[in-house]
Write a protein that holds these residues in place. Structure first.
Motif, short mmCIF file in Angstrom:
data_model
loop_
_atom_site.label_atom_id
_atom_site.label_comp_id
_atom_site.label_asym_id
_atom_site.label_seq_id
_atom_site.Cartn_x
_atom_site.Cartn_y
_atom_site.Cartn_z
N LYS A 1 0.81 -1.22 0.00
CA LYS A 1 0.00 0.00 0.00
C LYS A 1 0.84 1.27 0.00
N SER A 2 2.09 1.19 0.42
CA SER A 2 2.92 2.39 0.42
C SER A 2 3.07 2.95 -0.99
N HIS A 3 3.02 2.10 -2.00
CA HIS A 3 3.10 2.54 -3.39
C HIS A 3 1.88 3.39 -3.74
N PHE A 4 0.71 2.94 -3.31
CA PHE A 4 -0.52 3.70 -3.50
C PHE A 4 -0.47 5.02 -2.74
N ASP A 5 -0.05 4.96 -1.49
CA ASP A 5 -0.01 6.16 -0.66
C ASP A 5 0.92 7.22 -1.26
N ALA A 6 2.05 6.77 -1.80
CA ALA A 6 3.04 7.70 -2.32
C ALA A 6 2.57 8.41 -3.59
N HIS A 7 1.85 7.68 -4.42
CA HIS A 7 1.54 8.23 -5.74
C HIS A 7 0.07 8.57 -5.96
N LEU A 8 -0.80 8.03 -5.14
CA LEU A 8 -2.23 8.31 -5.28
C LEU A 8 -2.87 8.80 -3.99
N GLY A 9 -2.03 9.07 -3.00
CA GLY A 9 -2.56 9.50 -1.71
C GLY A 9 -3.42 10.74 -1.79
N ALA A 10 -3.10 11.63 -2.74
CA ALA A 10 -3.88 12.87 -2.87
C ALA A 10 -5.31 12.59 -3.34
N LEU A 11 -5.53 11.41 -3.92
CA LEU A 11 -6.86 11.04 -4.42
C LEU A 11 -7.56 10.06 -3.48
N ALA A 12 -6.96 9.78 -2.34
CA ALA A 12 -7.46 8.72 -1.46
C ALA A 12 -8.93 8.88 -1.10
N ASP A 13 -9.39 10.11 -0.94
CA ASP A 13 -10.78 10.35 -0.54
C ASP A 13 -11.78 9.93 -1.62
N LEU A 14 -11.30 9.74 -2.84
CA LEU A 14 -12.19 9.34 -3.94
C LEU A 14 -12.35 7.83 -4.04
N PHE A 15 -11.55 7.09 -3.27
CA PHE A 15 -11.64 5.64 -3.27
C PHE A 15 -12.41 5.17 -2.03
N ASP A 16 -13.04 4.02 -2.17
CA ASP A 16 -13.78 3.45 -1.05
C ASP A 16 -12.88 2.52 -0.24
N SER A 17 -13.10 2.50 1.06
CA SER A 17 -12.28 1.69 1.97
C SER A 17 -12.24 0.23 1.51
N PRO A 18 -11.04 -0.37 1.46
CA PRO A 18 -9.76 0.08 2.00
C PRO A 18 -8.94 0.98 1.07
N GLY A 19 -9.49 1.39 -0.05
CA GLY A 19 -8.80 2.28 -0.97
C GLY A 19 -7.91 1.54 -1.94
N TYR A 20 -7.04 0.69 -1.37
CA TYR A 20 -6.08 -0.07 -2.18
C TYR A 20 -6.00 -1.50 -1.67
N VAL A 21 -5.93 -2.46 -2.60
CA VAL A 21 -5.80 -3.87 -2.25
C VAL A 21 -4.53 -4.41 -2.91
N CYS A 22 -3.60 -4.91 -2.09
CA CYS A 22 -2.42 -5.59 -2.61
C CYS A 22 -2.81 -7.01 -2.97
N THR A 23 -2.64 -7.37 -4.25
CA THR A 23 -3.10 -8.68 -4.72
C THR A 23 -1.96 -9.67 -4.92
N ASP A 24 -0.76 -9.36 -4.42
CA ASP A 24 0.38 -10.25 -4.69
C ASP A 24 0.13 -11.68 -4.22
N ALA A 25 -0.57 -11.85 -3.12
CA ALA A 25 -0.79 -13.20 -2.56
C ALA A 25 -1.89 -13.96 -3.29
N PHE A 26 -2.70 -13.25 -4.09
CA PHE A 26 -3.83 -13.95 -4.74
C PHE A 26 -4.13 -13.35 -6.12
N ARG A 27 -3.09 -13.12 -6.90
CA ARG A 27 -3.29 -12.52 -8.21
C ARG A 27 -4.10 -13.44 -9.11
N PRO A 28 -4.97 -12.90 -9.98
CA PRO A 28 -5.17 -11.47 -10.20
C PRO A 28 -6.09 -10.79 -9.20
#
Length: 228
Positions: free
Chosen positions: A117-144
């Motif tokens: 999620k740090s990748h999302f926070d760094a580059h899309l954090g300014a738009l975070a309020d436009l996403f619904d909780s949890p905002g970002y989902v890391c899918t590495d453990a269950f791709r896609p």
């Protein structure tokens, strides 16, 4: 509160290659070819949108390296750090407007990808309020991650639209009967066309209200004669 969408309740947007510029494929290509390997459509397909443990092993094989997948990933991410220093991660044109448009139409929105999620926070954090909780989902453990993201929002698979740049995600969407819009890069457009993706866009501006309502009306329509 959604505005008369019959099916759609959530739009899931891939982070790298859709909302952000692709800083992975160019590095993977150079990682392999600079070591004498061949980077072609088949190689790309084996690597992109795979769990890291799988992608690392595939990169090592393609680059003809006698190292573990984990070691290959360490080399790769060091090269990506150097690449990003000269080619910074940035929002793709139309990304801010797209997220705002989806939000404004009353659809729920989430971002997903293989990094934490740090990748999302760094580059899309300014738009975070436009996403619904949890905002970002890391899918590495269950791709896609299609089933998992739908379940996270307690939605049926027919209530979610995925937007991605990689054909493996389109293939999974087809198998699951999930609506999909492709924003392909490099070899991925050819693969998506073979899979029968109906909506391929070259810009995020093309994912407008008209397209969203078209997808809503169609549902997950996949032609039966498309190449599997």
């Amino acid at each position: 509160m959604h505005q008369h969408f019959d099916r759609l309740r959530l739009v899931a947007l891939n982070i790298d290659g859709v909302l952000l510029n692709d800083t992975f494929s160019p590095v993977i290509s150079n990682f392999i070819t600079s070591r004498g390997g061949m980077y072609d459509a088949a190689t790309e397909r084996r690597i992109l949108s795979q769990p890291r443990r799988v992608a690392g092993g595939e990169m090592a094989r393609a680059a003809r390296l006698d190292v573990t997948g984990e070691q290959a990933l360490e080399l790769y991410f060091a090269e990506r750090d150097r690449y990003v220093a000269e080619n910074p991660v940035r929002l793709n044109p139309g990304a801010t407007e797209l997220v705002g448009r989806i939000h404004g139409l009353g659809l729920r929105t989430v971002c997903y990808g293989g990094l934490d999620k740090s990748h999302f926070d760094a580059h899309l954090g300014a738009l975070a309020d436009l996403f619904d909780s949890p905002g970002y989902v890391c899918t590495d453990a269950f791709r896609p991650g299609i089933k998992e993201i739908a379940a996270l929002f307690s939605l049926g698979l027919d209530e979610v639209l995925f937007v991605d740049d990689v054909a493996r995600v389109a293939e999974a969407a087809r198998e699951l009967g999930v609506a999909f819009v492709g924003h392909p890069s490099s070899f991925q457009g050819k693969f998506m066309a073979e899979l029968g993706v109906r909506h391929l866009v070259g810009s995020l501006d093309a994912i407008d209200e008209e397209l969203l309502r078209t997808v809503d009306a169609e549902g997950a329509v996949w032609p039966t004669g498309a190449t599997r």
